[in-house]
Design an enzyme around this catalytic site. Structure first.
Site, PDB file in Angstrom:
ATOM      1  N   TYR A 147     -18.663  78.412 -56.056  1.00 35.47           N
ATOM      2  CA  TYR A 147     -18.123  79.258 -54.957  1.00 35.47           C
ATOM      3  C   TYR A 147     -17.017  78.655 -54.394  1.00 35.47           C
ATOM      4  CZ  TYR A 147     -17.548  80.685 -50.414  1.00 35.47           C
ATOM      5  OH  TYR A 147     -16.965  81.368 -49.352  1.00 35.47           O
ATOM      6  N   ASP A 157     -17.522  74.300 -47.298  1.00 31.45           N
ATOM      7  CA  ASP A 157     -18.496  75.452 -47.345  1.00 31.45           C
ATOM      8  C   ASP A 157     -19.587  75.047 -48.206  1.00 31.45           C
ATOM      9  OD1 ASP A 157     -19.844  77.604 -46.646  1.00 31.45           O
ATOM     10  OD2 ASP A 157     -18.092  79.105 -46.736  1.00 31.45           O
TER      11      ASP A 157
HETATM   12 MG   LIG Z   1     -18.508  80.725 -45.454  1.00 32.50          MG
END
Ligand SMILES: [Mg+2]
Length: 402
Positions: A159, A210
């Site tokens: 990600y 994140d």
């Molecule tokens: Mg985010």
């Protein structure tokens, strides 16, 4: 003043955006962002079929009454499609109000509480050396806070990491792509990334990370504890938040600051998180959370518990939302930080705007209203194209949270 017309402009200058334009009998118009990444046309239908007919003839200054009319009056409350549609109307009305009164929207929300809105950039790399290079590049551009995502050895398409040399943009045209995820490899790798970063860049720059909802609460607690020596500004979306109680467990084990809320569409999604002080930053976004009217209330409630804002600001929100977030962020006392993932130059051309970046901070500008416009003839050259966020599977093929 009366609302005489409202219509949607759907365009795709590098990615899809849905914009609501509301016109008044005095020739003043306002813009609202109605973009819901991967579900764009559902919001178009909601607005065109069910909301716009109810707006004609109303007073555009009545932002509170119109918000309540659309929320309570629908009987069916909440949900991302409904709340994005309500947000689009609300933001367009605040834009009209500012233009009519010839003042920037922040003056209608309490006035300036600060000189600029601290923003964080996105740095990423396929491995630790390239992530460090990316961080240094953003420091050179003036950023004082940087989110860092990095390819995990043995995990394809992590990600936040671009596949090629283009800027990272998760929404892809065509049907959803699939990525592969391994919690075990990730948990072992991330502390090494931040250890290397602190050695290389020192202590002064704010670093953020994140998790993108991919861990269980106890895994998130382990990650938070292992990252404490590198004093992150925040750890974002450590676990899915449908069960707000999950954050209690994380909190019991680590002092790392926690941010969450970019997928929330109602303050009720965050109510327990805030009142129990299980998070430090609320990441709800104006476009999916019901607009300026709703987010001002959410921020004020959070302020009582010393929870600050960290409004979502990725490229899935149009420049109209970025402007709205900056106006609100300038005005509220408990502003924390604003995400800044710059739009492509083409998107910026389609949405000329008054906001600007300067030495780590963003400024909404002093134009009346929100200070954003839409070049409709340019937008018309880039029609909507179906696009989706990816989905993720674990190494054995089980679907997991992307
Ligand atoms: Mg985010």
């Amino acid at each position: 003043m009366k609302i005489v017309a409202a219509r949607l402009i759907v365009c795709s200058p590098d990615r899809n955006f849905v914009t609501l334009r509301i016109d008044t009998d005095e020739g003043i118009y306002g813009l609202g962002d109605a973009t819901l990444n991967g579900r764009e046309l559902a919001v178009v239908a909601y607005l065109e079929e069910h909301i716009i007919p109810c707006l004609i003839g109303r007073d555009p200054f009545a932002t509170e009454d119109i918000w309540q009319y659309l929320y309570r009056g629908a009987y069916w409350r909440r949900g991302p499609v409904t709340m994005t549609a309500i947000a689009a109307v609300d933001v367009a009305l605040w834009d009209i109000k500012g233009k009519a009164l010839k003042t920037p929207v922040y003056n209608l929300l309490g006035g300036k509480s600060r000189q600029g809105a601290l923003v964080y950039a996105h740095a990423n790399g396929s491995d630790i050396p390239s992530a460090i290079d990316s961080v240094k590049k953003h420091i050179a551009e003036g950023y004082q806070a940087i989110r860092v995502q990095c390819g995990v050895p043995g995990v394809l398409s992590s990600y936040g990491v671009p596949k090629g040399d283009k800027p990272y943009e998760p929404a892809e045209r065509g049907l959803p792509s699939e990525s592969v995820w391994s919690t075990e490899k990730y948990l072992n790798f991330v502390p090494k990334l931040f250890e290397a970063l602190r050695i290389e860049i020192g202590e002064d720059i704010h670093l953020l990370h994140d998790v993108h909802h991919r861990l269980t609460p106890i895994e998130a607690a382990r990650l938070g504890r292992s990252l404490e020596p590198y004093h992150l500004f925040w750890l974002e979306d450590p676990t899915p938040a449908e069960n707000q109680e999950a954050f209690r467990l994380i909190r019991q084990h680590t002092v790392i600051p926690i941010a969450t809320g970019e997928v929330f569409n109602s303050f009720w999604d965050a109510h327990d998180l805030v009142r129990n002080q299980w998070i430090d930053y609320l990441r709800m976004t104006i476009v999916h959370g019901g607009g300026i009217t709703a987010l001002k209330k959410a921020a004020d409630f959070a302020a009582v518990y010393q929870v600050r804002t960290g409004f979502h600001g990725a490229t899935d929100l149009s420049p109209v939302t970025m402007a709205a977030a900056l106006h609100l962020g300038m005005a509220i006392h408990n502003f924390g930080i604003q995400e800044h993932m710059p739009h492509s130059p083409l998107t910026d051309d389609v949405f000329p705007h008054a906001y600007r970046f300067e030495e780590g901070y963003m400024h909404p500008g002093d134009a009346p209203g929100l200070g954003v416009d839409l070049d409709e003839s340019l937008a018309a050259q880039y029609p909507y194209q179906r696009a989706y966020l990816p989905v993720a599977r674990t190494l054995d093929g089980t679907l997991t949270d992307w």
